[in-house]
Design a protein around this motif. Structure first.
Motif, PDB file in Angstrom:
ATOM      1  N   GLU A 397      18.192   9.145  -3.817  1.00 54.04           N
ATOM      2  CA  GLU A 397      19.100   8.202  -3.157  1.00 54.04           C
ATOM      3  C   GLU A 397      19.014   6.837  -3.836  1.00 54.04           C
ATOM      4  OE1 GLU A 397      21.339   8.312  -0.881  1.00 54.04           O
ATOM      5  OE2 GLU A 397      21.076  10.284   0.017  1.00 54.04           O
ATOM      6  N   PRO A 398      20.098   6.366  -4.475  1.00 54.55           N
ATOM      7  CA  PRO A 398      20.075   5.016  -5.063  1.00 54.55           C
ATOM      8  C   PRO A 398      19.778   3.934  -4.030  1.00 54.55           C
ATOM      9  CG  PRO A 398      22.001   6.252  -5.816  1.00 54.55           C
ATOM     10  CD  PRO A 398      21.364   7.064  -4.743  1.00 54.55           C
ATOM     11  N   ALA A 399      20.196   4.171  -2.777  1.00 61.18           N
ATOM     12  CA  ALA A 399      19.984   3.167  -1.733  1.00 61.18           C
ATOM     13  C   ALA A 399      18.509   2.906  -1.477  1.00 61.18           C
ATOM     14  CB  ALA A 399      20.668   3.609  -0.436  1.00 61.18           C
ATOM     15  N   ALA A 400      17.650   3.876  -1.800  1.00 65.03           N
ATOM     16  CA  ALA A 400      16.221   3.722  -1.526  1.00 65.03           C
ATOM     17  C   ALA A 400      15.561   2.699  -2.432  1.00 65.03           C
ATOM     18  CB  ALA A 400      15.518   5.072  -1.677  1.00 65.03           C
ATOM     19  N   GLU A 401      16.295   2.220  -3.450  1.00 62.10           N
ATOM     20  CA  GLU A 401      15.744   1.201  -4.340  1.00 62.10           C
ATOM     21  C   GLU A 401      15.934  -0.209  -3.796  1.00 62.10           C
ATOM     22  OE1 GLU A 401      13.935   1.847  -7.036  1.00 62.10           O
ATOM     23  OE2 GLU A 401      14.135   3.953  -6.432  1.00 62.10           O
ATOM     24  N   ALA A 402      16.458  -0.333  -2.600  1.00 64.75           N
ATOM     25  CA  ALA A 402      16.660  -1.656  -2.002  1.00 64.75           C
ATOM     26  C   ALA A 402      15.321  -2.359  -1.825  1.00 64.75           C
ATOM     27  CB  ALA A 402      17.369  -1.538  -0.653  1.00 64.75           C
ATOM     28  N   PRO A 403      15.287  -3.686  -2.000  1.00 63.96           N
ATOM     29  CA  PRO A 403      14.044  -4.437  -1.762  1.00 63.96           C
ATOM     30  C   PRO A 403      13.513  -4.163  -0.357  1.00 63.96           C
ATOM     31  CG  PRO A 403      15.698  -5.835  -2.781  1.00 63.96           C
ATOM     32  CD  PRO A 403      16.394  -4.549  -2.432  1.00 63.96           C
ATOM     33  N   GLY A 404      12.222  -3.919  -0.281  1.00 62.97           N
ATOM     34  CA  GLY A 404      11.621  -3.619   1.012  1.00 62.97           C
ATOM     35  C   GLY A 404      11.508  -2.132   1.271  1.00 62.97           C
ATOM     36  N   LEU A 405      12.383  -1.339   0.633  1.00 60.00           N
ATOM     37  CA  LEU A 405      12.280   0.109   0.759  1.00 60.00           C
ATOM     38  C   LEU A 405      11.482   0.679  -0.404  1.00 60.00           C
ATOM     39  CD1 LEU A 405      15.892   1.114   1.873  1.00 60.00           C
ATOM     40  CD2 LEU A 405      13.914   0.586   3.286  1.00 60.00           C
ATOM     41  N   ALA A 406      11.823   0.220  -1.609  1.00 63.99           N
ATOM     42  CA  ALA A 406      11.096   0.697  -2.779  1.00 63.99           C
ATOM     43  C   ALA A 406       9.648   0.217  -2.758  1.00 63.99           C
ATOM     44  CB  ALA A 406      11.793   0.220  -4.050  1.00 63.99           C
ATOM     45  N   ASP A 407       9.429  -0.999  -2.232  1.00 68.85           N
ATOM     46  CA  ASP A 407       8.067  -1.564  -2.149  1.00 68.85           C
ATOM     47  C   ASP A 407       7.701  -1.737  -0.675  1.00 68.85           C
ATOM     48  OD1 ASP A 407       8.041  -1.827  -4.948  1.00 68.85           O
ATOM     49  OD2 ASP A 407       9.140  -3.706  -4.776  1.00 68.85           O
ATOM     50  N   ARG A 408       7.532  -0.631  -0.016  1.00 71.04           N
ATOM     51  CA  ARG A 408       7.358  -0.696   1.440  1.00 71.04           C
ATOM     52  C   ARG A 408       5.942  -1.094   1.847  1.00 71.04           C
ATOM     53  NH1 ARG A 408       7.369   4.434  -0.270  1.00 71.04           N
ATOM     54  NH2 ARG A 408       5.689   5.813   0.382  1.00 71.04           N
ATOM     55  N   GLY A 409       4.979  -1.027   0.936  1.00 74.67           N
ATOM     56  CA  GLY A 409       3.637  -1.508   1.222  1.00 74.67           C
ATOM     57  C   GLY A 409       2.853  -0.628   2.179  1.00 74.67           C
ATOM     58  N   LEU A 410       3.196   0.669   2.255  1.00 76.83           N
ATOM     59  CA  LEU A 410       2.444   1.570   3.124  1.00 76.83           C
ATOM     60  C   LEU A 410       1.272   2.155   2.334  1.00 76.83           C
ATOM     61  CD1 LEU A 410       5.297   3.545   4.893  1.00 76.83           C
ATOM     62  CD2 LEU A 410       3.924   1.707   5.813  1.00 76.83           C
ATOM     63  N   SER A 411       0.064   1.812   2.681  1.00 77.79           N
ATOM     64  CA  SER A 411      -1.105   2.324   1.969  1.00 77.79           C
ATOM     65  C   SER A 411      -1.813   3.357   2.818  1.00 77.79           C
ATOM     66  CB  SER A 411      -2.061   1.178   1.632  1.00 77.79           C
ATOM     67  OG  SER A 411      -2.619   0.653   2.811  1.00 77.79           O
ATOM     68  N   LEU A 412      -2.496   4.261   2.116  1.00 77.52           N
ATOM     69  CA  LEU A 412      -3.258   5.284   2.817  1.00 77.52           C
ATOM     70  C   LEU A 412      -4.341   4.661   3.672  1.00 77.52           C
ATOM     71  CD1 LEU A 412      -3.617   8.360   3.104  1.00 77.52           C
ATOM     72  CD2 LEU A 412      -5.250   8.256   1.217  1.00 77.52           C
ATOM     73  N   GLU A 413      -4.954   3.584   3.162  1.00 80.47           N
ATOM     74  CA  GLU A 413      -6.037   2.941   3.908  1.00 80.47           C
ATOM     75  C   GLU A 413      -5.535   2.350   5.216  1.00 80.47           C
ATOM     76  OE1 GLU A 413      -5.351   2.472   0.764  1.00 80.47           O
ATOM     77  OE2 GLU A 413      -7.070   3.388  -0.259  1.00 80.47           O
ATOM     78  N   SER A 414      -4.373   1.704   5.187  1.00 82.28           N
ATOM     79  CA  SER A 414      -3.864   1.084   6.412  1.00 82.28           C
ATOM     80  C   SER A 414      -3.476   2.142   7.430  1.00 82.28           C
ATOM     81  CB  SER A 414      -2.677   0.176   6.093  1.00 82.28           C
ATOM     82  OG  SER A 414      -1.626   0.913   5.483  1.00 82.28           O
TER      83      SER A 414
END
Length: 536
Positions: A397-414
């Protein structure tokens, strides 16, 4: 003679349409989204800077915006039409940085307010020397300014605006040039004998044709020996583009043209000036100019508004696809977690070893610790699997490259921290339930609440492997108390598992929801256009 429709109802309808356009967003990087954003911005500029102000003030002076490529001689042309240097010209690229508006002193009040170009801060000639435009940032002047000049040599009812280069090396200058042209009653397109076939000015010409704006072209700096041939070729190009009826003026190459150093003789620009003066002072000609540009813009809304609505619909459809991928992944993993809980998958590994050693070689606390750790691992595994499924679906999905989606910041540790916290809270509440049940038992030797908690947790999480845990719970609590505690603790377990999966799903959707892509704009744009068409 065509006259402008300036009924208050039309203005109200147009203002409502403008607000709908301004509220439309295209945050997802879909094919065509950049064009949709540019079209929306251009339409807003035309509504704010031209159409609404013109309908509200039909008697305001005609505004002729002089646009063109770098080095086309726009500033020299404006200076020559005025009869003195009001706009700085030279060989610097880009030459014109601050736009300059020139009008008759009696018309000064029309442009000193924010009636048109409200985003530009006014700077008066007495306050700002044109040579000092380069010093604006150092002097902390506003970055976007409009310098106002007055000249007795211009007739009342006519204003000239020297715009930055439409092909400027500076992006802000290009954007400002496009914005200024949107404010024009008359578009004056300036090109030269050597650049009249360039793509950039022709884009401007085609845009003017598309909106049926009042357009004038000036072929500047034409050597005498080729004036006939160049004029013929340029005219042929205009005719081929459907612009053969556009007024066309030719300015010869003169010594004064070199480097923008001087004013052209009055005779060199006389025909253009006479045309402008006539259309500013003759009532019928003036009405024709204004009506053509205004109604051309209004008519263009019939195709531009549906195009914006289509872009908004594409945004919402893409957002739905992204949301559906998240929902499908988490729904699947949520069902998988329920199934594994029912099968007793938590009672495995260290937890199973602890249960088999309980109570002789394992304390209740150690058993609970192992069960909590195993449950947290099961939930973390499911959340991780859901995110991997989402990543795979979003990869297409090209839309998934939107700022905030591509770099969502979800880490395994969190995620591990959040899930561990939730599972420990479930344990504490279950311990409180056990204490409540033990407290009401009418026995002289009530069981230890921690042992009861460990046994009921094992019964809930162990499936068939922990059948004897249910029997042991009944022995300690009695059948009624054991059933009541197990049902209450089971509901609590379901509640916490659902809460964890829902929270992680919402966390994944939060960035998408923050983009505020919803179905409203498509219908609102079409509805606003429909109301405007009925009002017209």
């Amino acid at each position: 003679m065509v006259t402008l429709d300036v009924r208050p109802q039309l203005l109200d309808t147009l203002s409502a349409l403008r607000d709908r356009v301004a509220a439309t967003r295209f945050p997802l990087p879909l094919p065509g989204a950049a064009r949709a954003r540019a079209n929306r911005d251009e339409l807003l500029a035309q509504l704010d800077d031209y159409l609404v102000p013109r309908l509200r003030e039909p008697d305001a002076p005609l505004l002729a915006v002089v646009g063109g490529s770098t080095g086309a001689g726009k500033s020299t042309l404006v200076n020559s039409l005025v009869g003195r240097r009001v706009s700085e010209a030279g060989v610097l690229r880009p030459t014109t940085r601050t736009p300059v508006l020139v009008c008759h002193p009696d018309d000064h009040h029309w442009f000193s307010t924010m009636r048109v170009l409200p985003e530009l801060t006014r700077v008066w000639a007495a306050e700002q020397d044109p040579v000092d435009d380069l010093l604006l940032p150092a002097r902390e002047e506003p970055a976007r300014v409009l310098r106002i000049e007055t000249a007795e040599t211009l007739p009342r009812g006519l204003a000239l605006l020297d715009a930055p280069d439409i092909d400027s090396l500076i992006a802000d200058n290009r954007a400002l040039a496009a914005e200024l042209i949107c404010a024009a009653d008359i578009w004056i397109m300036v090109t030269t004998a050597t650049r009249y076939a360039d793509a950039v000015p022709w884009h401007l010409l085609r845009t003017a044709k598309e909106y049926d704006a009042t357009l004038v072209t000036v072929l500047d700096r034409v050597p005498h020996q080729v004036v006939s041939e160049v004029s013929r070729q340029y005219g042929a190009l205009l005719t081929k583009a459907g612009l053969g009826d556009v007024p066309r003026f030719t300015v010869p190459e003169l010594p004064e043209s070199a480097w923008g150093a001087g004013l052209l003789p009055a005779t060199a620009v006389a025909s253009l000036k006479n045309w402008l003066v006539h259309h500013a002072q003759d009532t019928a000609a003036r009405q024709q100019v204004i009506a053509r540009t205004a109604y051309g813009l209004l008519d263009s809304l019939q195709s531009r508004m549906p195009e914006l609505a289509s872009g908004a619909a594409a945004q919402y459809a893409a957002a739905l696809r992204l949301t559906s991928a998240v929902d499908a992944a988490y729904d699947g993993e949520h069902a998988r977690v329920r199934g594994r809980l029912h099968s007793g998958a938590v009672l495995a590994g260290d937890a199973l070893k602890r249960w088999r050693a309980f109570p002789l070689d394992c304390t209740p606390g150690e058993l609970l610790d192992a069960l909590v750790e195993s449950l947290a691992a099961l939930l973390l595994c499911s959340v991780t699997a859901a995110d991997e499924r989402i990543d795979e679906a979003w990869r297409h999905e090209p839309a998934a490259e939107a700022p905030g989606l591509a770099d969502r910041g979800l880490s395994l540790e969190s995620a591990e921290h959040r899930i561990g916290l939730a599972v420990r809270r479930w344990r504490r509440e279950m311990e409180e339930y056990a204490e409540d049940e033990v407290r009401v038992l009418e026995r002289t030797s009530a069981p230890d609440p921690e042992i009861v908690t460990a046994v009921v947790a094992t019964a809930l999480l162990g499936g068939r492997r922990a059948r004897n845990a249910s029997e042991g719970l009944a022995d300690r609590m009695g059948a009624q108390g054991a059933l009541r505690l197990r049902e209450r603790s089971g509901r609590l377990l379901t509640e916490y598992v659902d809460r964890v999966m829902h929270a992680e799903r919402e966390r994944r959707l939060a960035a998408l929801e923050a983009l505020d892509v919803h179905p409203g704009p498509q219908a609102e744009l079409i509805a606003a256009l429909s109301v405007l068409q009925k009002e017209r």
